[in-house]
Design a protein around this motif. Structure first.
Motif, PDB file in Angstrom:
ATOM      1  N   MET A   1      27.426  74.545  98.261  1.00 60.26           N
ATOM      2  CA  MET A   1      27.922  73.416  97.467  1.00 60.26           C
ATOM      3  C   MET A   1      27.520  73.590  96.010  1.00 60.26           C
ATOM      4  SD  MET A   1      27.332  69.307  98.081  1.00 60.26           S
ATOM      5  CE  MET A   1      28.484  69.226  99.455  1.00 60.26           C
ATOM      6  N   SER A   2      28.350  73.097  95.106  1.00 57.97           N
ATOM      7  CA  SER A   2      28.070  73.226  93.677  1.00 57.97           C
ATOM      8  C   SER A   2      26.849  72.400  93.284  1.00 57.97           C
ATOM      9  CB  SER A   2      29.285  72.756  92.869  1.00 57.97           C
ATOM     10  OG  SER A   2      29.589  71.405  93.170  1.00 57.97           O
ATOM     11  N   ARG A   3      26.306  72.687  92.125  1.00 60.22           N
ATOM     12  CA  ARG A   3      25.135  71.981  91.637  1.00 60.22           C
ATOM     13  C   ARG A   3      25.438  70.492  91.478  1.00 60.22           C
ATOM     14  NH1 ARG A   3      22.611  70.277  86.980  1.00 60.22           N
ATOM     15  NH2 ARG A   3      24.436  70.618  85.682  1.00 60.22           N
ATOM     16  N   GLU A   4      24.477  69.657  91.829  1.00 62.37           N
ATOM     17  CA  GLU A   4      24.651  68.215  91.732  1.00 62.37           C
ATOM     18  C   GLU A   4      24.807  67.768  90.275  1.00 62.37           C
ATOM     19  OE1 GLU A   4      22.029  65.453  94.025  1.00 62.37           O
ATOM     20  OE2 GLU A   4      21.353  64.880  92.012  1.00 62.37           O
ATOM     21  N   ILE A   5      25.791  66.905  90.050  1.00 61.14           N
ATOM     22  CA  ILE A   5      25.987  66.298  88.735  1.00 61.14           C
ATOM     23  C   ILE A   5      25.806  64.806  88.912  1.00 61.14           C
ATOM     24  CG2 ILE A   5      27.605  65.877  86.847  1.00 61.14           C
ATOM     25  CD1 ILE A   5      28.928  68.567  87.546  1.00 61.14           C
ATOM     26  N   TYR A   6      24.726  64.282  88.389  1.00 64.08           N
ATOM     27  CA  TYR A   6      24.378  62.881  88.599  1.00 64.08           C
ATOM     28  C   TYR A   6      24.637  62.086  87.324  1.00 64.08           C
ATOM     29  CZ  TYR A   6      21.767  58.728  89.974  1.00 64.08           C
ATOM     30  OH  TYR A   6      21.408  57.440  90.278  1.00 64.08           O
ATOM     31  N   LEU A   7      25.659  61.236  87.386  1.00 58.98           N
ATOM     32  CA  LEU A   7      26.063  60.422  86.235  1.00 58.98           C
ATOM     33  C   LEU A   7      26.039  58.937  86.595  1.00 58.98           C
ATOM     34  CD1 LEU A   7      29.015  62.650  84.945  1.00 58.98           C
ATOM     35  CD2 LEU A   7      26.773  62.362  83.860  1.00 58.98           C
ATOM     36  N   ASP A   8      25.007  58.550  87.334  1.00 58.09           N
ATOM     37  CA  ASP A   8      24.830  57.154  87.734  1.00 58.09           C
ATOM     38  C   ASP A   8      23.421  56.685  87.368  1.00 58.09           C
ATOM     39  OD1 ASP A   8      25.531  54.705  88.784  1.00 58.09           O
ATOM     40  OD2 ASP A   8      25.123  55.263  90.861  1.00 58.09           O
ATOM     41  N   LYS A 317      32.707  66.607  95.482  1.00 58.37           N
ATOM     42  CA  LYS A 317      32.445  67.724  94.568  1.00 58.37           C
ATOM     43  C   LYS A 317      31.025  67.669  94.018  1.00 58.37           C
ATOM     44  CE  LYS A 317      37.311  68.015  93.109  1.00 58.37           C
ATOM     45  NZ  LYS A 317      37.607  69.406  93.519  1.00 58.37           N
ATOM     46  N   ASN A 318      30.192  66.837  94.656  1.00 65.24           N
ATOM     47  CA  ASN A 318      28.787  66.686  94.282  1.00 65.24           C
ATOM     48  C   ASN A 318      28.617  66.075  92.894  1.00 65.24           C
ATOM     49  OD1 ASN A 318      26.411  66.934  95.702  1.00 65.24           O
ATOM     50  ND2 ASN A 318      25.819  68.873  94.758  1.00 65.24           N
ATOM     51  N   ILE A 366      31.831  68.815  81.291  1.00 64.13           N
ATOM     52  CA  ILE A 366      33.032  69.654  81.402  1.00 64.13           C
ATOM     53  C   ILE A 366      33.498  69.734  82.850  1.00 64.13           C
ATOM     54  CG2 ILE A 366      33.909  72.012  81.135  1.00 64.13           C
ATOM     55  CD1 ILE A 366      31.958  72.215  78.685  1.00 64.13           C
ATOM     56  N   LYS A 367      32.560  69.939  83.773  1.00 67.95           N
ATOM     57  CA  LYS A 367      32.920  70.055  85.186  1.00 67.95           C
ATOM     58  C   LYS A 367      33.410  68.717  85.749  1.00 67.95           C
ATOM     59  CE  LYS A 367      30.237  74.100  86.544  1.00 67.95           C
ATOM     60  NZ  LYS A 367      29.277  74.674  87.499  1.00 67.95           N
ATOM     61  N   THR A 368      32.861  67.633  85.238  1.00 71.49           N
ATOM     62  CA  THR A 368      33.301  66.312  85.695  1.00 71.49           C
ATOM     63  C   THR A 368      34.743  66.056  85.283  1.00 71.49           C
ATOM     64  OG1 THR A 368      31.056  65.396  85.642  1.00 71.49           O
ATOM     65  CG2 THR A 368      32.883  63.832  85.502  1.00 71.49           C
ATOM     66  N   VAL A 369      35.080  66.378  84.053  1.00 66.65           N
ATOM     67  CA  VAL A 369      36.465  66.180  83.596  1.00 66.65           C
ATOM     68  C   VAL A 369      37.414  67.098  84.364  1.00 66.65           C
ATOM     69  CG1 VAL A 369      38.028  66.331  81.629  1.00 66.65           C
ATOM     70  CG2 VAL A 369      35.729  65.395  81.316  1.00 66.65           C
ATOM     71  N   GLU A 370      37.022  68.323  84.602  1.00 65.55           N
ATOM     72  CA  GLU A 370      37.852  69.242  85.395  1.00 65.55           C
ATOM     73  C   GLU A 370      38.107  68.675  86.782  1.00 65.55           C
ATOM     74  OE1 GLU A 370      35.668  72.885  85.334  1.00 65.55           O
ATOM     75  OE2 GLU A 370      36.416  73.507  83.354  1.00 65.55           O
ATOM     76  N   ALA A 371      37.056  68.098  87.381  1.00 67.97           N
ATOM     77  CA  ALA A 371      37.205  67.509  88.716  1.00 67.97           C
ATOM     78  C   ALA A 371      38.143  66.313  88.684  1.00 67.97           C
ATOM     79  CB  ALA A 371      35.833  67.093  89.249  1.00 67.97           C
ATOM     80  N   ILE A 372      38.020  65.468  87.671  1.00 65.39           N
ATOM     81  CA  ILE A 372      38.888  64.297  87.551  1.00 65.39           C
ATOM     82  C   ILE A 372      40.350  64.727  87.416  1.00 65.39           C
ATOM     83  CG2 ILE A 372      39.499  62.382  86.008  1.00 65.39           C
ATOM     84  CD1 ILE A 372      36.459  62.074  85.463  1.00 65.39           C
TER      85      ILE A 372
END
Length: 387
Positions: A1-8, A317-318, A366-372
């Motif tokens: 799994m990809s690295r965790e991106i925590y935006l909360d 997508k973590n 960048i990865k968050t926008v790509e995922a969205i």
């Protein structure tokens, strides 16, 4: 799994490594009860006193004006109910805003059943208190005003000093309570200079442990306890002190305030990057957070999208975000904060809160926008034959 991106991070933050290590050390080695008279108890009491001094110094107040609680919710309850119960002759009219956290809103809703008249003042389209509305509502019976410093959903920053000035110009005896849970450690606060009488804080919002918070109350403010027992915290908050939590809170405060400007600048840049990318690369985005909002919070709506559906797709997508206040996000109701701002229900339905910390990176954004961009075409609701 990809690295965790925590935006909360407005919901909670990952504790600093140093805090985790310190809490572990205290749990293993400083386990005495601070009320005990032997050396283990005295050692624990000394550590609690040290944490109290750290918190007090961060606000420029005295150590004896800081009281530890189990968190921001208890601190808000103690601030409001504790003051009103201790000062019944000050008046039974109280004022708050329509965008408060539930731990303030529900206290006032409860008090309204016991003879208190509660006025909820309006906010403008940016979620900022309409001070003229406040001025009109203050009267001879007003005893307490509560205002959230930084809104937990939008990041809107309230004009606390102006509110204090208006209050003082009309009735200096009114007490001003500020819920600073999203502001403490993010901006510099000086209660005595700003006219704040009572202020609430929370540890886990600034990379400290959960289950601990604090209340600042000016020494000339009389409060009554809402929890009774052994009389800890200067007779105001009974219960054996959470020594590891309190010490971890103190450690988090020490680290946070040493890097407060650097962290704010970093998060401001991350927020600006996310906002710019969303505007340029994603269709049908409505920015809800106002200009001048906290650098730590960005609320945007994706039209024709159910926010909770997007949230769960991002989770696969973590990537972790929020649909609003974590304390009430499981309730299937539209945000009272966004409704108070006059935002249309169809926009509220697609609202996502991104909240940042110094642990986040540009790569996360960048990865968050790509995922969205990848997710939205799959989940956008078709209306009138179009996406």
């Amino acid at each position: 799994m990809s690295r965790e991106i925590y935006l909360d991070n407005s919901a909670t933050t990952r504790p600093y490594d140093e805090v985790i290590e310190f809490v572990t050390h205290i749990s293993m080695n400083v386990y005495g009860n601070p009320s005990s008279l032997h050396t283990k108890g005295i050692e624990a009491e000394r550590m609690v006193r040290n944490a109290r001094e750290i918190v007090a110094k961060s606000l420029g107040v005295s150590r004896d004006e800081i009281y530890f609680t189990s968190g921001g919710t208890e601190a808000n309850n103690l601030a409001i109910s504790g003051y009103l119960y201790a000062n019944p002759r000050k008046g039974k009219h109280i004022i708050t805003t329509k965008i408060e956290h539930p731990s303030v809103m529900e206290v006032y809703n409860n008090l309204s059943q016991y003879g208190y008249k509660v006025d909820f003042i309006d906010v403008d389209k940016n979620g900022i208190v309409i001070v003229d509305d406040l001025r009109k509502k203050i009267n001879e019976e007003t005893s307490l005003i509560s205002v959230i410093y930084i809104n937990n959903e939008t990041g809107a920053v309230q004009p606390v000093e102006e509110i204090a000035e208006i209050k003082n110009s009309l009735n200096r005896d009114i007490v001003l309570h500020v819920d600073a849970v999203q502001a403490y450690g993010k901006i510099k606060i000086a209660p005595k200079k700003q006219g704040i009488d009572i202020l609430t804080m929370s540890s886990h919002k600034i990379h400290g442990p959960k289950g601990v918070g604090a209340l600042y109350a000016s020494r000339d403010i009389k409060l009554k306890p809402v929890i009774f027992g052994g009389g800890q915290e200067s007779q105001l908050r009974s219960g054996t002190e959470n020594v590891p939590g309190i010490c971890g809170f103190g450690a988090a405060v020490d680290i946070t305030f040493r890097t407060i400007e650097e962290s704010a600048g970093r998060c401001e840049n991350l927020k600006a990057l996310l906002l710019d990318m969303l505007k340029r690369e994603v269709e049908d985005v409505v920015v809800i957070s106002p200009e001048g909002a906290s650098p730590y919070i960005l609320n945007v709506s994706f039209l024709n999208v159910r926010a909770e559906v997007l949230l769960h797709h991002l989770e696969t997508k973590n990537i972790f975000v929020s649909t609003g206040a974590a304390c009430s996000s499981r309730k299937q109701v539209l945000s009272h904060v966004l409704k108070a701002m006059g935002i249309k229900p169809e926009i509220i339905e697609g609202a996502i809160r991104f909240s940042f910390s110094s642990f986040n990176t540009e790569e996360d954004i960048i990865k968050t926008v790509e995922a969205i961009k990848d997710i939205l075409p799959k989940i956008r609701i078709k209306r009138g034959g179009r996406k």
